[in-house]
Structure formats: C-alpha cells, structure tokens
Design a protein around this motif. Structure first.
Motif, PDB file in Angstrom:
ATOM      1  N   LEU A  58      27.590 -75.238  67.086  1.00 48.46           N
ATOM      2  CA  LEU A  58      27.828 -75.518  68.378  1.00 48.46           C
ATOM      3  C   LEU A  58      28.958 -75.637  69.254  1.00 48.46           C
ATOM      4  O   LEU A  58      29.139 -75.667  70.433  1.00 48.46           O
ATOM      5  N   GLY A  59      29.722 -75.032  68.547  1.00 50.19           N
ATOM      6  CA  GLY A  59      31.107 -73.720  69.304  1.00 50.19           C
ATOM      7  C   GLY A  59      32.212 -74.844  69.451  1.00 50.19           C
ATOM      8  O   GLY A  59      34.072 -74.363  69.690  1.00 50.19           O
ATOM      9  N   ASN A  60      32.110 -75.903  68.209  1.00 49.80           N
ATOM     10  CA  ASN A  60      33.323 -76.485  68.271  1.00 49.80           C
ATOM     11  C   ASN A  60      34.569 -76.222  66.988  1.00 49.80           C
ATOM     12  O   ASN A  60      34.247 -75.317  66.089  1.00 49.80           O
ATOM     13  N   GLU A  61      35.861 -76.144  67.489  1.00 47.47           N
ATOM     14  CA  GLU A  61      36.236 -76.272  65.823  1.00 47.47           C
ATOM     15  C   GLU A  61      36.924 -77.010  65.004  1.00 47.47           C
ATOM     16  O   GLU A  61      37.011 -78.485  65.190  1.00 47.47           O
ATOM     17  N   CYS A  62      36.232 -77.213  63.714  1.00 49.50           N
ATOM     18  CA  CYS A  62      35.521 -78.266  63.112  1.00 49.50           C
ATOM     19  C   CYS A  62      36.676 -78.062  61.441  1.00 49.50           C
ATOM     20  O   CYS A  62      36.135 -77.387  60.959  1.00 49.50           O
ATOM     21  N   THR A  63      36.565 -79.735  61.355  1.00 49.66           N
ATOM     22  CA  THR A  63      37.210 -80.108  59.716  1.00 49.66           C
ATOM     23  C   THR A  63      36.615 -81.268  59.052  1.00 49.66           C
ATOM     24  O   THR A  63      36.588 -82.592  59.885  1.00 49.66           O
ATOM     25  N   ILE A  64      37.181 -80.897  58.278  1.00 51.31           N
ATOM     26  CA  ILE A  64      36.038 -81.988  57.617  1.00 51.31           C
ATOM     27  C   ILE A  64      36.633 -82.747  56.246  1.00 51.31           C
ATOM     28  O   ILE A  64      37.351 -81.640  55.482  1.00 51.31           O
TER      29      ILE A  64
ATOM     30  N   GLY B 120      30.919 -71.900  59.997  1.00 51.73           N
ATOM     31  CA  GLY B 120      32.250 -72.412  60.274  1.00 51.73           C
ATOM     32  C   GLY B 120      32.661 -72.955  60.235  1.00 51.73           C
ATOM     33  O   GLY B 120      34.093 -73.499  61.432  1.00 51.73           O
ATOM     34  N   VAL B 121      32.551 -74.728  59.427  1.00 50.33           N
ATOM     35  CA  VAL B 121      33.706 -75.354  59.665  1.00 50.33           C
ATOM     36  C   VAL B 121      34.842 -74.967  58.374  1.00 50.33           C
ATOM     37  O   VAL B 121      34.383 -74.255  57.564  1.00 50.33           O
ATOM     38  N   ASP B 122      36.445 -75.327  58.953  1.00 48.62           N
ATOM     39  CA  ASP B 122      37.017 -75.002  58.195  1.00 48.62           C
ATOM     40  C   ASP B 122      37.274 -76.331  56.761  1.00 48.62           C
ATOM     41  O   ASP B 122      37.375 -77.441  57.273  1.00 48.62           O
ATOM     42  N   THR B 123      36.975 -75.595  55.966  1.00 50.11           N
ATOM     43  CA  THR B 123      37.297 -76.306  54.467  1.00 50.11           C
ATOM     44  C   THR B 123      38.449 -76.503  53.662  1.00 50.11           C
ATOM     45  O   THR B 123      38.105 -77.443  52.858  1.00 50.11           O
ATOM     46  N   SER B 124      39.268 -76.245  54.426  1.00 54.42           N
ATOM     47  CA  SER B 124      40.361 -75.574  53.563  1.00 54.42           C
ATOM     48  C   SER B 124      40.804 -77.114  53.363  1.00 54.42           C
ATOM     49  O   SER B 124      42.150 -77.201  52.350  1.00 54.42           O
ATOM     50  N   VAL B 125      41.029 -78.466  53.601  1.00 49.81           N
ATOM     51  CA  VAL B 125      40.971 -80.091  53.451  1.00 49.81           C
ATOM     52  C   VAL B 125      40.317 -80.204  52.486  1.00 49.81           C
ATOM     53  O   VAL B 125      40.638 -81.871  51.960  1.00 49.81           O
ATOM     54  N   ILE B 126      39.278 -79.614  52.089  1.00 45.77           N
ATOM     55  CA  ILE B 126      38.050 -80.474  51.239  1.00 45.77           C
ATOM     56  C   ILE B 126      39.179 -80.228  50.067  1.00 45.77           C
ATOM     57  O   ILE B 126      39.266 -79.196  48.971  1.00 45.77           O
TER      58      ILE B 126
ATOM     59  N   LEU C 164      47.618 -84.931  62.201  1.00 39.32           N
ATOM     60  CA  LEU C 164      46.150 -85.608  62.993  1.00 39.32           C
ATOM     61  C   LEU C 164      46.940 -85.373  64.112  1.00 39.32           C
ATOM     62  O   LEU C 164      45.563 -85.425  65.069  1.00 39.32           O
ATOM     63  N   THR C 165      47.205 -84.634  64.557  1.00 34.63           N
ATOM     64  CA  THR C 165      47.828 -84.784  65.905  1.00 34.63           C
ATOM     65  C   THR C 165      47.246 -83.709  67.041  1.00 34.63           C
ATOM     66  O   THR C 165      46.960 -83.510  67.797  1.00 34.63           O
ATOM     67  N   GLU C 166      46.378 -82.857  65.784  1.00 32.93           N
ATOM     68  CA  GLU C 166      45.883 -81.580  66.558  1.00 32.93           C
ATOM     69  C   GLU C 166      44.214 -81.729  67.318  1.00 32.93           C
ATOM     70  O   GLU C 166      43.895 -81.262  67.552  1.00 32.93           O
ATOM     71  N   PHE C 167      43.436 -82.244  66.685  1.00 32.44           N
ATOM     72  CA  PHE C 167      42.511 -83.181  66.747  1.00 32.44           C
ATOM     73  C   PHE C 167      42.545 -83.464  68.278  1.00 32.44           C
ATOM     74  O   PHE C 167      42.985 -84.742  68.217  1.00 32.44           O
ATOM     75  N   ASP C 168      40.974 -83.672  69.051  1.00 31.55           N
ATOM     76  CA  ASP C 168      40.662 -84.234  70.059  1.00 31.55           C
ATOM     77  C   ASP C 168      39.627 -85.103  69.761  1.00 31.55           C
ATOM     78  O   ASP C 168      39.413 -86.212  70.571  1.00 31.55           O
ATOM     79  N   TRP C 169      39.025 -84.822  69.112  1.00 39.11           N
ATOM     80  CA  TRP C 169      37.814 -86.473  68.213  1.00 39.11           C
ATOM     81  C   TRP C 169      37.697 -86.471  67.038  1.00 39.11           C
ATOM     82  O   TRP C 169      37.884 -85.597  65.987  1.00 39.11           O
ATOM     83  N   LEU C 170      37.312 -87.261  66.311  1.00 39.65           N
ATOM     84  CA  LEU C 170      37.584 -88.020  65.191  1.00 39.65           C
ATOM     85  C   LEU C 170      36.088 -88.136  65.185  1.00 39.65           C
ATOM     86  O   LEU C 170      35.702 -89.725  65.838  1.00 39.65           O
TER      87      LEU C 170
END
Ligand code: ATP
Ligand code: MG
Length: 315
Positions: free
Chosen positions: A47-53, A74-80, A125-131
C-alpha cells in the motif's frame, strides 16, 4: 509512513480439501508465506509505506520463501535474523464445512520463537512513525514477550502504537490474556479487536461495551466484523461501516490485511469513516485468494475496487 512490526515469520501449509482433519492422511498445499504481522507488513508495503519487520527464520527453504515474498513486496528485511540450529516456523491449517478452522503451529520452539531483547536493542526506533503489535507475539514464549516489552519500553512517545489482540483462546486463559495485554493496551492509540476479544479483554458483557470502554480511555477502536465489515469507536462516536460482497475463498489473513489498510489510510490523512471503508476493501480483496498473503493488493488495486463498488451501488 515508516512502519515497524514484530512477530512470527511462518509458512502456512494447508489442507487441499475441506473436512480433512489432521488425524487422517490427505494432501496438503503450500508453503505459503504467513504469520500475522508478516501479513500486515506485506500489505502495508504494497500500500506504499516504508516497512520493516523484526523476526527470525531458520536457514532453510521455508525461511527463504517468506523473506523473498516480503522483499518482493518492498519490505525491508535487513533486521530479520537467520537463527542457525532452528527451523522456520510453520502453521498447518485444516478447513471444515461449517466455516471453522483448525491450526497446528510449530512456532514456540522454532526459529519464529527466537526473537530476543537484543534484536530490539540493535534497532534505531526513532525513525518509525508507527508500530503495530499483536497479542500472539506476546503469548508465544518468554523470549518473544520480553522482546515486545522492551520494544514498548523503548518506543519514542512520538511513535503511534496499534495493537491487534489476535490471541486464540485455545492458547491461554482469558485471565492470562488480560494480564499479558494490559500494558500494551494502555500505551496503544489504536486497538483492532476481532469478535469476542473486546469483551474478553475488558471483562465487559459484550464487544460493543468493551470497545466503548476503550474509546472512553481515549483510544480509537476498530472492531473487525468479518463479512459484515467493521465498527469504529472514537470518543462518543460509533461508526458502522459495511463491507463489500466478495466470494470468500480463504479468510485467513483478512484481519491483518484490514489493519494494514486502516493504518495506511490514517497515515494518508483519511477520516475514520473513509479509513474503515478503505480497510474493508483491503480485507475483502484478501479473502478472494487461497493463501494468507495471496490476496494482498496494491493501493491502486484497492482504489480501483472502491471505485467499482461505488459504480455498482449508485447505478
Ligand atoms: P483473522 O482470521 O485473520 O484473524 P479477523 O478475525 O481478525 O481475521 P475478520 O473480521 O475476519 O478479522 O476480517 C477482517 C476484515 O476483513 C473485516 O472487518 C472485513 O472488512 C474484511 N472481511 C473479512 N471477511 C470478509 C468477507 N467474507 N467478505 C468481505 N469482507 C470480509
Ligand atoms: Mg476472521
């Protein structure tokens, strides 16, 4: 928006036909990429968000199956994390003619259950708008519970928190679920209960009373109501938002897809009613395909579906 989530990265393997219990030998299909927060974050990215899991997989084909899918969306998977010595979590699902489902998880003792507090400390964590967090991640085991608690403790006050209880009562007793979820509910601005969860978590007589109680505490509550759509509670308002008629092929994942739709719509500045409508559309589209993430749609697809629905209802 920049979104973060945490949870069990699983693959789902499902019965090919209905009414085939796990006690008998029949065919399965899969693996399909799955897990409640993975479904959420996959849809949010589409849906167009910048996403990390934040999550953990084994060094195996099932792990690649889920990570590859998230990357494609398009999910950032670098912390998996890839956890050596553990296999990727799995969920087996059987469907029955009366609409019920049975789940058999290999989660708690798999790579999916190996999320730790150190994984949280490694992230800015400071870079995230929403958890977005779900109750099942708290209930998996003590590592995962502590990791979620650390995440909430370190969450900047400027980051919005949403919570989907999503704990099946067969996992824990109602009282245990209440104790587990209380601190996170307290911090959440948005709560996304499904049928029975608001009543169970508040101890009130029904879901509407439970949702109203949370709204009184200042939260925006979105009650997911399957094929009927959703009800949004905010302050004294109660908005009933009907869903759309679609052919339901596989309902698994509708709730998580719905949440991604709602969060995206709020991030885009929509009203609560329009956000509920947008989320209903994302949820409805998700049940049209077999497999929990196979019905994930892009923003364009959701918008097109909404336009088509308007055309067919006004003519
Ligand atoms: P899950 O089974 O993934 O845990 P849930 O129980 O949390 O899901 P549901 O209420 O089943 O969530 O579905 C979420 C949303 O998806 C609904 O509020 C609705 O908007 C949409 N939805 C679900 N099923 C259907 C359906 N058969 N037809 C149209 N829309 C649906
Ligand atoms: Mg459902």
């Amino acid at each position: 928006m920049k979104l973060l989530t945490i949870g069990g990265l699983l693959v789902e393997i499902m019965r090919k036909n209905i009414d085939e219990p796990f006690t008998e030998s029949h065919s399965f299909v899969g693996p399909f990429p799955s897990g409640d927060t993975p479904i959420f974050i996959n849809e949010a990215a589409k849906l167009g968000n910048e996403c990390t899991i934040i999550g953990t997989v084994g060094n195996d084909g099932f792990g690649d199956c889920i990570v590859n899918r998230l990357q494609e969306s398009g999910v950032d998977t670098s912390v998996i994390k890839v956890k050596e010595g553990y296999t990727t979590g799995t969920a087996f699902v059987a469907y029955f003619g009366d609409g019920t489902r049975q789940f058999l998880y290999h989660w708690r003792h798999s790579a999916a259950g190996m999320i730790t507090e150190e994984d949280i400390d490694a992230i800015d964590l400071t870079e995230f708008d929403w958890l977005h967090v779900t109750g099942i991640t708290l209930a998996v085991n003590n590592h995962c519970k502590k990791a979620v608690e650390r995440l909430i403790e370190k969450l900047p006050s400027t980051t919005t928190l949403s919570f989907d209880p999503n704990i099946r009562p067969e996992v824990l007793s109602a009282e245990e679920i209440r104790v587990l979820c209380e601190p996170i509910i307290k911090r959440s601005e948005y709560i996304f209960p499904s049928a029975t969860e608001a009543s169970m978590l508040t101890g009130l007589k029904d879901d509407v009373s439970g949702c109203k109680e949370w709204a009184k505490q200042g939260k925006t509550v979105i009650l997911k109501n399957g094929e009927k759509g959703c009800i949004v509670f905010h302050k004294d308002e109660m908005l009933e938002i009907p869903s759309f008629k679609v052919e339901e092929v596989d309902p698994t994942g509708a709730g998580d897809t719905f949440c991604a739709g709602f969060v995206t719509a709020i991030g885009d500045g929509m009203s609560l009613y329009d956000a509920g409508r947008f989320a209903n559309a994302a949820g409805a589209l998700s049940v049209k395909n077999k497999g929990p993430m196979e019905g994930a749609s892009t923003k364009k697809e959701v918008e097109l579906f909404l336009k088509e629905q308007e055309r067919t209802t006004t003519h």
